[in-house]
Structure formats: C-alpha cells, structure tokens
Design a protein around this motif. Structure first.
Motif, mmCIF file in Angstrom:
data_model
loop_
_atom_site.group_PDB
_atom_site.id
_atom_site.type_symbol
_atom_site.label_atom_id
_atom_site.label_comp_id
_atom_site.label_asym_id
_atom_site.label_seq_id
_atom_site.Cartn_x
_atom_site.Cartn_y
_atom_site.Cartn_z
ATOM 1 N N ASP A 1 -23.853 -59.356 -54.776
ATOM 2 C CA ASP A 1 -25.740 -59.464 -55.859
ATOM 3 C C ASP A 1 -25.373 -60.608 -56.859
ATOM 4 O O ASP A 1 -26.080 -60.970 -57.137
ATOM 5 C CB ASP A 1 -25.540 -57.964 -56.592
ATOM 6 C CG ASP A 1 -23.990 -57.287 -56.951
ATOM 7 O OD1 ASP A 1 -22.739 -58.169 -56.184
ATOM 8 O OD2 ASP A 1 -24.523 -57.000 -58.076
ATOM 9 N N THR A 2 -24.064 -60.650 -56.705
ATOM 10 C CA THR A 2 -23.517 -61.987 -57.973
ATOM 11 C C THR A 2 -24.105 -63.241 -57.035
ATOM 12 O O THR A 2 -24.585 -64.185 -57.669
ATOM 13 C CB THR A 2 -21.987 -62.095 -58.243
ATOM 14 O OG1 THR A 2 -22.119 -60.681 -58.821
ATOM 15 C CG2 THR A 2 -22.237 -63.254 -59.101
ATOM 16 N N TRP B 1 -26.723 -64.001 -54.711
ATOM 17 C CA TRP B 1 -27.711 -63.506 -54.707
ATOM 18 C C TRP B 1 -28.594 -64.311 -56.284
ATOM 19 O O TRP B 1 -29.335 -64.990 -56.039
ATOM 20 C CB TRP B 1 -28.338 -62.376 -53.725
ATOM 21 C CG TRP B 1 -28.527 -62.781 -52.803
ATOM 22 C CD1 TRP B 1 -28.203 -62.218 -52.185
ATOM 23 C CD2 TRP B 1 -29.796 -63.156 -51.966
ATOM 24 N NE1 TRP B 1 -28.354 -62.077 -50.652
ATOM 25 C CE2 TRP B 1 -29.162 -63.123 -50.634
ATOM 26 C CE3 TRP B 1 -30.523 -63.894 -51.970
ATOM 27 C CZ2 TRP B 1 -30.228 -63.195 -49.146
ATOM 28 C CZ3 TRP B 1 -31.407 -64.266 -51.092
ATOM 29 C CH2 TRP B 1 -31.223 -64.219 -49.736
ATOM 30 N N HIS B 2 -28.134 -63.263 -57.115
ATOM 31 C CA HIS B 2 -28.419 -63.703 -57.984
ATOM 32 C C HIS B 2 -28.359 -65.029 -58.720
ATOM 33 O O HIS B 2 -29.499 -66.017 -59.025
ATOM 34 C CB HIS B 2 -27.303 -62.910 -59.462
ATOM 35 C CG HIS B 2 -28.189 -63.252 -60.673
ATOM 36 N ND1 HIS B 2 -29.736 -62.843 -61.272
ATOM 37 C CD2 HIS B 2 -27.553 -63.828 -62.240
ATOM 38 C CE1 HIS B 2 -29.688 -62.757 -62.726
ATOM 39 N NE2 HIS B 2 -28.362 -63.088 -63.032
ATOM 40 N N HIS B 3 -27.293 -65.347 -59.006
ATOM 41 C CA HIS B 3 -26.759 -67.028 -58.875
ATOM 42 C C HIS B 3 -27.759 -68.337 -57.998
ATOM 43 O O HIS B 3 -28.938 -69.104 -58.131
ATOM 44 C CB HIS B 3 -25.950 -67.675 -58.410
ATOM 45 C CG HIS B 3 -24.827 -67.566 -59.145
ATOM 46 N ND1 HIS B 3 -23.302 -67.309 -59.471
ATOM 47 C CD2 HIS B 3 -24.743 -67.064 -60.004
ATOM 48 C CE1 HIS B 3 -22.870 -67.152 -60.054
ATOM 49 N NE2 HIS B 3 -23.639 -66.705 -61.206
ATOM 50 N N ASP C 1 -31.148 -67.083 -56.469
ATOM 51 C CA ASP C 1 -32.319 -66.589 -57.748
ATOM 52 C C ASP C 1 -32.446 -67.201 -59.049
ATOM 53 O O ASP C 1 -33.664 -67.991 -58.932
ATOM 54 C CB ASP C 1 -32.415 -65.271 -58.026
ATOM 55 C CG ASP C 1 -32.728 -64.315 -55.961
ATOM 56 O OD1 ASP C 1 -32.699 -64.981 -55.348
ATOM 57 O OD2 ASP C 1 -32.963 -63.151 -56.084
ATOM 58 N N ALA D 1 -31.560 -55.014 -56.973
ATOM 59 C CA ALA D 1 -31.723 -56.521 -58.082
ATOM 60 C C ALA D 1 -32.945 -55.734 -59.112
ATOM 61 O O ALA D 1 -32.624 -56.106 -60.444
ATOM 62 C CB ALA D 1 -32.649 -57.644 -57.976
ATOM 63 N N THR E 1 -32.523 -55.540 -63.451
ATOM 64 C CA THR E 1 -33.360 -55.612 -64.455
ATOM 65 C C THR E 1 -33.796 -54.682 -65.118
ATOM 66 O O THR E 1 -33.799 -54.967 -66.600
ATOM 67 C CB THR E 1 -34.727 -55.922 -63.443
ATOM 68 O OG1 THR E 1 -33.925 -57.203 -62.917
ATOM 69 C CG2 THR E 1 -35.595 -56.926 -64.384
#
Length: 206
Positions: free
Chosen positions: A92-93, A95-97, A99, A200, A204
C-alpha cells in the motif's frame, strides 16, 4: 468326438443403459480429452489488484535471494530474504508513492524544467512496486512455509512467547523472532486480500 469350441462372451453396455451380450469385444469409447487450465494462485491469498502493473513502467523487475533489479534501479534486500518478503508486503505504501508521483508528473507542463525529474521519480516508484510484486511472486510462499515449520517447532518447545528469549535460553530468541516475523507476514498479507482500490478508498475517508 466332435471338437467343442467355446466362444468368449462380452457384456457390453449401451447408451440407453442396457447390456448387450456379444461374441466380439465391446467397442472402445473414444477418450475424452479435457483441457485443464493450470491456475497459478497469487502468493498468500493476496488480491490480484495488488499485482497489476503500474500504468507507467520502464522495464521489468527481476529478483533473486539477494536483491531485485528493475531498469537501472537495484534494491538489495535489507537483512534476510525472510525480512525482504515481509518488507515487500508494504504494498500500500509503494502504490501510494507511485500514485503521488504519477499525478505530479501528469500535472507538470511539458515545458517545465521539473518534468524530467518528476518522470524519473515516477519510474523509480513504479519499479519499487514491481520489485515488491516480483519478490512476493517468487519467494513469499516458500518463506511462509519455512517460517511455519519454525513456528510449530517454537510452539513445541515453548519458545513462541518472549519469556525464554528474555531469560537467555539457547535458541529461544531465534525461534521467537521467526514466530514474530511469521505473524507479521500473515497479518500484512491478510490486509492485502482487500482489493487495492477499496483499501485506498478506506484510507482516504478516514
């Protein structure tokens, strides 16, 4: 005396379920060939959405027991392969970076001097995602299986709790560390059973 011949009798089933007796072998049924599609499951039950490729990539990821490579980027495993697999589960981290860097690149005018820098950051982020994906594909099941064996041994010896390690009992800390890492891997893998977009969205809204 006349020669007596005995003929073999064959009991042959028919399509309507009856049986026909005859003096010749039953007709053979044509072999039924079925195409069996081998489905290779994703490691640790992780949802397939976490293994989608980033929209912007540069090359492919390759991993061995020491490091991963993607394009010009190399990421050496920090510590053991077991720990590297545990770290790769922080998808998740990663993919967050990706995105964030992807949106920053899209929002940058083509004439901007920052365009190259932001594209490079985005490609690096996409490579980090793909290296984690490949590492999990190649090694997660094997690592989890070996750790599971250590967990059973730790439970049999009473080393699955911290007290023996704290008391300095021989091998207790090694077993307890394996138990701790296994539980972490299973917990993090369980969280990734939720589709990526759904997780995600939940983060949010919090």
């Amino acid at each position: 005396l006349p020669l007596q011949l005995s003929a073999a009798i064959y009991a042959c089933p028919t399509a309507d379920g009856t049986t026909v007796f005859q003096d010749r072998p039953c007709p053979r049924k044509a072999p039924v060939t079925t195409t069996v599609q081998q489905v290779i499951g994703l490691p640790l039950g992780i949802h397939e959405s976490w293994f989608e490729l980033p929209e912007q990539t540069d090359g492919r990821a390759f991993c061995d027991r020491r490091s991963c490579e993607c394009g010009a980027l190399e990421r050496k495993h920090q510590g053991t392969l077991n720990q590297a697999v545990a770290d790769a589960l922080f998808m998740d981290t990663g993919w967050h970076h990706y995105d964030i860097s992807y949106r920053a690149w899209l929002d940058t005018p083509s004439s901007s001097s920052k365009l190259y820098e932001r594209r490079k950051a985005m490609i690096t982020a996409s490579c980090n995602v793909m290296m984690s994906q490949q590492l999990l594909r190649d090694f997660a099941q094997d690592v989890a299986g070996k750790l599971r064996v250590l967990v059973r041994q730790a439970e049999d010896r009473g080393f699955d709790v911290p007290a023996p390690c704290d008391m300095g009992v021989k091998d207790a800390c090694e077993y307890y560390n394996a138990v701790t890492l296994y539980r972490q891997i299973m917990r993090d893998a369980h969280a990734l059973k939720i589709p990526r977009q759904q997780l995600a969205a939940a983060v949010t809204t919090e």
